[in-house]
Scaffold this active site. Structure first.
Site, short mmCIF file in Angstrom:
data_model
loop_
_atom_site.label_atom_id
_atom_site.label_comp_id
_atom_site.label_asym_id
_atom_site.label_seq_id
_atom_site.Cartn_x
_atom_site.Cartn_y
_atom_site.Cartn_z
CG ASP A 633 -1.84 1.13 1.32
OD1 ASP A 633 -2.75 1.18 0.48
OD2 ASP A 633 -1.69 1.98 2.22
CD GLU A 662 -2.26 2.04 -3.49
OE1 GLU A 662 -3.37 2.35 -3.96
OE2 GLU A 662 -1.96 2.21 -2.30
#
Length: 942
Positions: A633, A662
């Site tokens: 993340d 990400e």
């Protein structure tokens, strides 16, 4: 005069999109404090207006534009520098920038005044007001001196009264010596806010540039506001009032516990005064000792840890590379090792039960490299424990960051025999995966998968690890559900939203409906108890999570774990911060927590022990739980070296373990060349990045719900789609994004964040029928599954999942988040279409090329009309069984003609209605007509 309440006032202007009728409000917080809801209180020509008043005195105030269901327009926004006059801001829908003046030009009728009266209150900490006055002017009048003639309880006071100004808007002033031999503050200051009749009163303090609107905000007692160790031989001292640097030895500063070598001002002196100084010591400081600094008239302060934490010298002295942090269990004894280099003392605290108010405190022994150890003899299986450390004058208690088992709600660690948590048939045999490009990832949330009343999962297992592990479940019209549905779909990997121990579901109240995505880390190395059948027994959640992983493996599915090492739920309350304050988090230059994550803190992966923790943690999950991949993340918060070390550690275990993340470019204080983001993808081998370019190219920006993309009618998107088709590589000068190899690209159109694709299409094309939207939806999914790179689909995308328009359902109820198996049965044809596309991708390795060189060699684009893209894959690409594959995407409403790359007998295996590996039709020659909102895939040769 009675003391006024201390508050901070800000004015926020918000301009929604045209036609937007949502009931927007604001979530506002002062820096470091909890937020609360504030309504918009009016409107002006720009849009909505909110006058917000919050308790406390803040220079930085954060806010989110949101609805009561937590649909957000943008992320966290910050109003900065309020103390210097920036208290009114403007924001626009879909634009995260905070404007300090109207972004589209001035529209306000700003007040002007013919008469002005300003009362100046001035306080000098040295009480020496001789020859000081205030030089004052307006934008309509020349300067004049205002004497400080009145003595008040605050200090000295002077009042300016002006008439016949003919439209003045502001009053400028300088606090100065009458002969101009000195100024209190260099630079001009301005009063700009007046009552309707042109009056204002301000309060000024010696050495401070701020113009106060309330004397209660001013601390008039001189004190040391900061004393921090910034190097092993350096302390930074800051006071609330300036002091003379050269009138005494060491500026009158005393240091208890060490000898001062020099005291130097930081920054420029004003009249020989400073409020910030660097104290250099003769010897290096002992970071475990308590030092006191004092100055006459300013009192005494305990020296805190500053920038020395994480400095090169600190890392060299205290980096511990051992593998025994946490507890090491055997039936004969259990040893504990804690890294807490700045603690003066450390204790192991053991508890008989999870809610015990007090435990038994056992002193730990200082060991190498800032670690502390203790050993307990005998079988300590199921022992609950925490650590206590003395930092300065304060004792902090925290859960072991390396704890592998925890009590309910993760408030205590547990010693366990890990081998006893293995389920029956626990083996490390994994489904085959030759290359990362072969992966087809299915993103799901444990509770979403099974909590629906019609999921067919046993009642006691709904929303649990064991519910996901339950095979053979059926829902309405006997459709397969849960695990069986995923297996039937044909994907290769299941990516599961956070399942480590997180903060936002109360495990003692699981009889009440609770939901959270889980991006709120509390204990990184233990599973979350809300997904277990018994959160009170530490071993149960471990065994049940392993049971789920084994069930996936037994059904030919690999498991990717969503990990959130970029922040913690609450920095101040985290075990990291309590055990080694200041080390594990990243800070801005002004000493405030960095907030590139948008949730209040960023972890400092560049610090060697934080990096070690991340690598150790990922390695632990991979080894102990047989995890097959890790989705990072907000990976752009991390540094490149950490991600490379994660990849290297996993390679030593199993090179087929996938790492993806990400790779957004986030505003965190880390050098751009060091950030693990898309721009630096070429520096990180074996790490894939989500491709937001193809995501938004397909459907429109996720930050603007009405923006369209290729499938829903935005013209000129052909090159954007081509960039995605080639897997984000540099195909040529025009077709390129961030990847140097296709394995670094995650190709997707929908994920747990933002609107589902179906809900997005409902927003962008409200007048189109569901049948038309279905065609657009299938077109998008077909592009994802026939592009190079790693394919990714969101759970329920195959049956056009809806969350009722909720774009941020992180804490929405089950009714919003649960997979709707009734909808699955109603959209059976659409599910079969996606299953067919997956079969095509798995059968034809030409869609899964592993090098940029091969893609440039074997993928060629064909001529196509506007709003259409066509290409072919030739030369038995990547060992494909067929010589050529032709693909055409038509985003027009009407059919288009495409000329194929060769004459021959082509097999049509995908059209707008069907998909699979068997021929739907045979097309002879080299001409095809592709219907509107459809994809065609054709093969030539055996």
């Amino acid at each position: 005069m009675a003391e006024q309440k201390v508050t901070t006032k800000v004015k926020i202007h918000y301009q929604p999109k045209a036609g937007d009728t949502k009931d927007w409000n604001l979530w506002v917080w002062g820096e470091g404090k909890e937020g609360k809801v504030y309504p918009f209180t009016g409107e002006d020509k720009f849009g909505k207006v909110a006058d917000v008043e919050i308790d406390g005195d803040f220079n930085r105030v954060g806010f989110i534009v949101r609805t009561d269901s937590w649909e957000k327009d943008g992320g966290d926004r910050i109003i900065d520098n309020i103390w210097n006059g920036t208290e009114e801001v403007w924001v626009k829908a879909g634009d995260d920038k905070v404007y300090t003046s109207p972004p589209d030009g001035e529209y306000r009728e700003l007040p002007t005044y013919d008469e002005l009266e300003v009362t100046f209150n001035y306080y000098r900490y040295d009480s020496n007001y001789d020859d000081w006055d205030i030089w004052v002017w307006t934008d309509k009048s020349d300067g004049q001196a205002v004497p400080l003639a009145n003595v008040t309880s605050f200090g000295k006071q002077g009042t300016l009264k002006l008439t016949n100004l003919n439209g003045a808007t502001k009053v400028g002033f300088i606090v100065r010596k009458k002969d101009w031999s000195a100024k209190d503050i260099d630079g001009d200051r301005f009063v700009t806010k007046f009552s309707p009749d042109g009056k204002a009163e301000v309060w000024l303090v010696q050495g401070q540039a701020r113009i106060y609107d309330n004397p209660a905000k001013i601390e008039r007692n001189p004190r040391i506001v900061k004393a921090a160790i910034d190097e092993l031989n350096q302390i930074t001292l800051e006071t609330n009032f300036p002091f003379a640097i050269n009138d005494q030895e060491n500026a009158g500063i005393q240091l208890v516990g060490a000898k001062i070598a020099t005291v130097e001002p930081i920054g420029d002196l004003a009249n020989g005064l400073t409020n910030k100084a660097k104290i250099t010591t003769k010897e290096d400081l002992d970071l475990t000792k308590v030092y006191k600094v004092s100055k006459e008239g300013f009192g005494e302060a305990t020296v805190q840890m500053g920038k020395v934490i994480g400095s090169k010298s600190f890392e060299e002295q205290f980096y511990y590379d051992g593998k025994d942090l946490g507890n090491s269990y055997s039936k004969e004894k259990t040893s504990f090792r804690l890294w807490a280099p700045t603690a003066a003392e450390a204790k192991l605290v053991t508890y008989e039960k999870r809610d015990a108010g007090a435990g038994i405190e056992i002193p730990m022994i200082r060991s190498e490299k800032g670690t502390w150890t203790v050993e307990l003899t005998g079988d300590q299986n199921d022992l609950l424990y925490t650590y206590k450390v003395k930092i300065g004058d304060t004792w902090n208690e925290a859960v072991d960051p390396y704890a592998r088992a925890v009590s309910a709600n993760g408030d205590k660690g547990a010693v366990i025999e890990l081998a006893a948590t293995n389920p029956d048939r626990w083996d490390n045999k994994k489904p085959q995966l030759k290359n990362p490009e072969d992966a087809i990832i299915y993103e799901a949330h444990i509770r979403d998968l099974t909590i629906s009343p019609d999921s067919g999962v046993s009642e006691q297992y709904k929303g649990k690890f064991l519910g996901v592990a339950q095979a053979g479940t059926k829902g309405p019209n006997k459709v397969k559900t849960g695990l069986s549905h995923i297996k039937d779909l044909g994907v290769t990997h299941v990516q599961i939203l956070p399942m480590y121990d997180y903060n936002t579901v109360d495990e003692t109240k699981l009889d009440q409906p609770q939901f959270n995505w889980g991006y709120d880390p509390k204990n990184y190395n233990a599973p979350d108890g809300s997904y277990s059948t018994d959160p009170y027994t530490p071993t149960v959640r471990i065994k049940e999570m392993k049971t789920m992983v084994q069930a996936f493996h037994d059904n030919n599915l690999r498991v990717i774990m969503d990990v959130v090492y970029n922040h913690m739920y609450n920095a101040a309350e985290s075990n990291f911060q309590k055990l080694v304050p200041g080390y594990y988090f990243r800070y801005n230059e002004d000493g405030t927590l960095a907030n590139g994550t948008g949730v209040g803190n960023d972890t400092a992966s560049e610090h060697k022990m934080m990096r070690k923790f991340i690598v150790d943690s990922v390695s632990y999950w991979a080894k102990e739980y047989h995890i097959d991949g890790f989705r990072f993340d907000l990976m752009g918060i991390h540094d490149i070296e950490t991600m490379k070390q994660v990849r290297e550690a996993l390679n030593k275990m199993d090179r087929s373990i996938i790492v993806l993340g990400e790779g957004w470019d986030l505003n965190t204080p880390l050098a751009p060349a060091l950030k693990a983001n898309q721009k630096n993808a070429y520096k990180m081998e074996g790490i894939a990045h989500f491709n937001d370019d193809i995501r938004d190219g397909l459907k429109g920006s996720v930050f603007d719900e009405h923006d369209k993309g290729f499938v829903n009618g935005k013209p000129g998107m052909e090159d954007r789609i081509k960039k995605g088709v080639v897997g984000g590589i540099e195909y040529n000068d025009a077709i390129k994004t961030f990847a140097d190899e296709p394995g670094k690209t995650i190709t997707y159109v929908e994920a747990h964040d933002n609107l589902t694709l179906w809900d997005k299409l409902k927003k962008t094309n409200p007048n189109d029928s569901d049948d038309v939207l279905k065609q657009m939806h299938k077109l998008a999914s077909s592009i994802v599954l026939t592009s190079q790179g790693i394919s990714f689909i969101h759970a329920g995308q195959e049956f056009m999942r809806t969350k009722g328009g909720n774009e941020n359902s992180y804490n929405a109820p089950d009714a919003v988040n649960q997979l709707d198996w009734t909808r699955r049965s109603q959209f059976n044809a659409e599910v079969e279409y996606v299953k067919g596309l997956i079969k095509v991708r798995k059968k034809h390795p030409a869609f899964r090329m592993t090098t940029a060189e091969d893609i440039k060699k074997h993928l060629k684009f064909l001529d196509a009309p506007a709003n259409a893209v066509a290409f072919y894959l030739d030369g038995n690409a990547n060992g494909d069984s067929v010589e050529k594959i032709a693909v055409a995407y038509n985003a027009n409403r009407k059919p288009i003609d495409i000329t194929l790359p060769a004459n021959g007998t082509w097999k049509l295996i995908v059209n707008g209605e069907e998909a699979g590996t068997k021929a739907i039709d045979i097309i002879k020659g080299n001409k095809i007509k592709v219907p509107g909102l459809s994809t065609y895939v054709l093969t030539l040769g055996k």
